[in-house]
Design a protein around this motif. Sequence first.
Motif, PDB file in Angstrom:
ATOM      1  N   GLY A  47       0.810  -1.209   0.000  1.00  0.00           N
ATOM      2  CA  GLY A  47       0.000   0.000   0.000  1.00  0.00           C
ATOM      3  C   GLY A  47       0.841   1.255   0.000  1.00  0.00           C
ATOM      4  N   GLY A  48       0.308   2.310  -0.604  1.00  0.00           N
ATOM      5  CA  GLY A  48       1.035   3.569  -0.654  1.00  0.00           C
ATOM      6  C   GLY A  48       1.274   4.156   0.727  1.00  0.00           C
ATOM      7  N   VAL A  49       0.298   4.017   1.626  1.00  0.00           N
ATOM      8  CA  VAL A  49       0.442   4.551   2.979  1.00  0.00           C
ATOM      9  C   VAL A  49       1.569   3.822   3.712  1.00  0.00           C
ATOM     10  CG1 VAL A  49      -0.709   4.915   5.186  1.00  0.00           C
ATOM     11  CG2 VAL A  49      -1.989   5.210   3.056  1.00  0.00           C
ATOM     12  N   GLU A  50       1.609   2.494   3.595  1.00  0.00           N
ATOM     13  CA  GLU A  50       2.655   1.714   4.261  1.00  0.00           C
ATOM     14  C   GLU A  50       4.036   2.053   3.706  1.00  0.00           C
ATOM     15  OE1 GLU A  50       0.845  -2.053   3.198  1.00  0.00           O
ATOM     16  OE2 GLU A  50       0.670  -2.533   5.334  1.00  0.00           O
ATOM     17  N   ARG A  51       4.128   2.200   2.398  1.00  0.00           N
ATOM     18  CA  ARG A  51       5.423   2.500   1.786  1.00  0.00           C
ATOM     19  C   ARG A  51       5.917   3.888   2.175  1.00  0.00           C
ATOM     20  NH1 ARG A  51       4.221  -0.173  -4.239  1.00  0.00           N
ATOM     21  NH2 ARG A  51       4.895  -2.284  -3.671  1.00  0.00           N
ATOM     22  N   ILE A  52       5.017   4.848   2.224  1.00  0.00           N
ATOM     23  CA  ILE A  52       5.397   6.192   2.661  1.00  0.00           C
ATOM     24  C   ILE A  52       5.854   6.170   4.121  1.00  0.00           C
ATOM     25  CG2 ILE A  52       4.377   8.388   3.394  1.00  0.00           C
ATOM     26  CD1 ILE A  52       5.282   8.593   0.594  1.00  0.00           C
ATOM     27  N   MET A  53       5.158   5.414   4.967  1.00  0.00           N
ATOM     28  CA  MET A  53       5.547   5.322   6.371  1.00  0.00           C
ATOM     29  C   MET A  53       6.938   4.713   6.520  1.00  0.00           C
ATOM     30  SD  MET A  53       1.949   4.182   8.201  1.00  0.00           S
ATOM     31  CE  MET A  53       2.750   4.002   9.787  1.00  0.00           C
ATOM     32  N   ALA A  54       7.245   3.705   5.693  1.00  0.00           N
ATOM     33  CA  ALA A  54       8.575   3.086   5.737  1.00  0.00           C
ATOM     34  C   ALA A  54       9.648   4.091   5.322  1.00  0.00           C
ATOM     35  CB  ALA A  54       8.614   1.859   4.828  1.00  0.00           C
ATOM     36  N   MET A  55       9.374   4.869   4.275  1.00  0.00           N
ATOM     37  CA  MET A  55      10.337   5.896   3.854  1.00  0.00           C
ATOM     38  C   MET A  55      10.469   6.993   4.902  1.00  0.00           C
ATOM     39  SD  MET A  55       9.983   6.437  -0.271  1.00  0.00           S
ATOM     40  CE  MET A  55       8.237   6.139  -0.496  1.00  0.00           C
ATOM     41  N   ASP A  56       9.345   7.370   5.531  1.00  0.00           N
ATOM     42  CA  ASP A  56       9.395   8.370   6.598  1.00  0.00           C
ATOM     43  C   ASP A  56      10.299   7.911   7.738  1.00  0.00           C
ATOM     44  OD1 ASP A  56       7.675   9.984   5.199  1.00  0.00           O
ATOM     45  OD2 ASP A  56       5.896   9.477   6.367  1.00  0.00           O
ATOM     46  N   THR A  57      10.251   6.623   8.034  1.00  0.00           N
ATOM     47  CA  THR A  57      11.042   6.077   9.136  1.00  0.00           C
ATOM     48  C   THR A  57      12.529   6.009   8.797  1.00  0.00           C
ATOM     49  OG1 THR A  57       9.167   4.730   9.882  1.00  0.00           O
ATOM     50  CG2 THR A  57      11.351   4.052  10.622  1.00  0.00           C
ATOM     51  N   LEU A  58      12.842   5.703   7.544  1.00  0.00           N
ATOM     52  CA  LEU A  58      14.218   5.370   7.174  1.00  0.00           C
ATOM     53  C   LEU A  58      14.961   6.431   6.387  1.00  0.00           C
ATOM     54  CD1 LEU A  58      13.483   1.681   6.141  1.00  0.00           C
ATOM     55  CD2 LEU A  58      14.780   2.405   8.139  1.00  0.00           C
ATOM     56  N   ASN A  59      14.279   7.514   5.993  1.00  0.00           N
ATOM     57  CA  ASN A  59      14.935   8.441   5.059  1.00  0.00           C
ATOM     58  C   ASN A  59      16.173   9.096   5.645  1.00  0.00           C
ATOM     59  OD1 ASN A  59      14.335  11.560   5.740  1.00  0.00           O
ATOM     60  ND2 ASN A  59      12.591  10.333   6.413  1.00  0.00           N
TER      61      ASN A  59
END
Length: 512
Positions: free
Chosen positions: A299-311
């Motif tokens: 999901g787009g929401v999950e992928r954005i959250m992962a990038m938010d965490t790791l960027n």
Amino acid sequence: MNKDSEVDMKDVELNELDPEKQPMTGEVQAAGGEKNGSVKLKVPEDEVTFTGLSKEELMKVAGTPGWVRTRCVLLVLFWLGWLGMLAGAIVIIVQAPRCKPIPEMNWWNEGPLYQIDDLEAFSDGLAGVEAKLDEINKLKVKGLVLGPLHTVQADNPETLNLQQIDPTQGKVEALVAVLEKAHKKGISVVLDLTPNYPGASSWFGSGDVDNVMEKVMAAAEYWLNLDVDGIKLSDLTVATSSVDWSKLQSAVNINSTDNPRKRLLMGVVEGISADAVSQLVNTTGVDLVLSDLLSTKNGGVERIMAMDTLNSQQRSLGWGLGAAQRDQLAKQATTPGLIRLYQLLLFTMPGTPVFTYGDEIGLQAADGAESPKMVWDIETEPVEGAAVNETDKAERTERVSIRNWFKSLSELRGKERSLLHGDYYSLFSATSSLSFLRVWDQSERYITAVNWGSASELLALKLAPTEGLELPEMATVKLSTDADLKVDSTISLDKITLKPGEAILLQFPYTG
């Protein structure tokens, strides 16, 4: 009138003429005149020539009040002008925006990594890899990840020999030739030393980890001495549980006088959260972690959250779609449009994009095959007079198009600081779409927007007020999978509608 009177009258007339019009006489010639009608006049010796004022005369004039005032005025004007320019330069320097310092970058942060796990399928072994390095170099990759190449029987630790290359893959001499040619092209080479790669568990049984780690350390030293640029291990969470993990890390990080490039210790993790990946980066000292988050988070929401965490850890993070499992991207991105979409996403995300061989042309494995056979010479036209298979022709044209898209993205990422190491800001996420912003200091800004869903999506791009940034009203289309969105055309950021399977990369300038 006698002759003497006539002569006297002629003399009188000649004397009354303009001297320049008088005929030249012997006296004139004797005085320095020249022939052919030219006349030289003798300057009187008593005529005075002006040679300027003497030193004494100049000193007398220089001391007069008028000249003293003039000199003082000119001196004051000079220093006022000089001080004015100095003050202006200081104001410009103070008011000019400061350039943000470039973060420390390693070679694996500067471009994509290209995995070749099955050298036989890729190019008939190691010797073929050397022959294909010119083609690989056109993709602007910064590193090759080869293997695993060592010999082992599945699930049998007694057969493990990490310092011997499987004969089906090639010989040590061929690997050395690959290393030499790759280094000349600025490409680093990493070996995958995952011990039990054909078996059920990468590190055999739970009680074998420490014993196997000793073999991995010895092999790492052996291959690094042959000028390999790093090693890769799967199941990083298991590897880091070994008591000798820190020793392996030290062995990889030893600097070589013959090879000034920093060595890479790369690990792969599967099935763990973004928070767990972040903890591994912080606690293990591993240089690069490749996760399967992009594959497992659909999901787009999950992928954005992962990038938010790791960027914020992007220099230690690798992204791939199928790369963690050594699969081709096309295994999950099943259409040419989705292949382009995920290529754009991987090249613009904060971190190192990792691809498996064939991803640049959308290579797919045949039904039942584990490793697809690499396709070369995709631009070669059929021999004149030969039968033309329209399906094969269309497939070849599509592969050329996908490769050109890949190359344009790779080249763009390599030269644009915002994409290379810029800050990341999420803009939008939904079930099957997402968008984010990449920014670096005074460089061009980039917006990625993708929709992998089956329906059109209206994106409402928005930055959090706390970010201190503002989006412009318009942006320029840099790349797009939609033929209706022409490159260099402008688009309003107020409302962006993406068609199913569409991806765009937008650009706008820094404005201070």
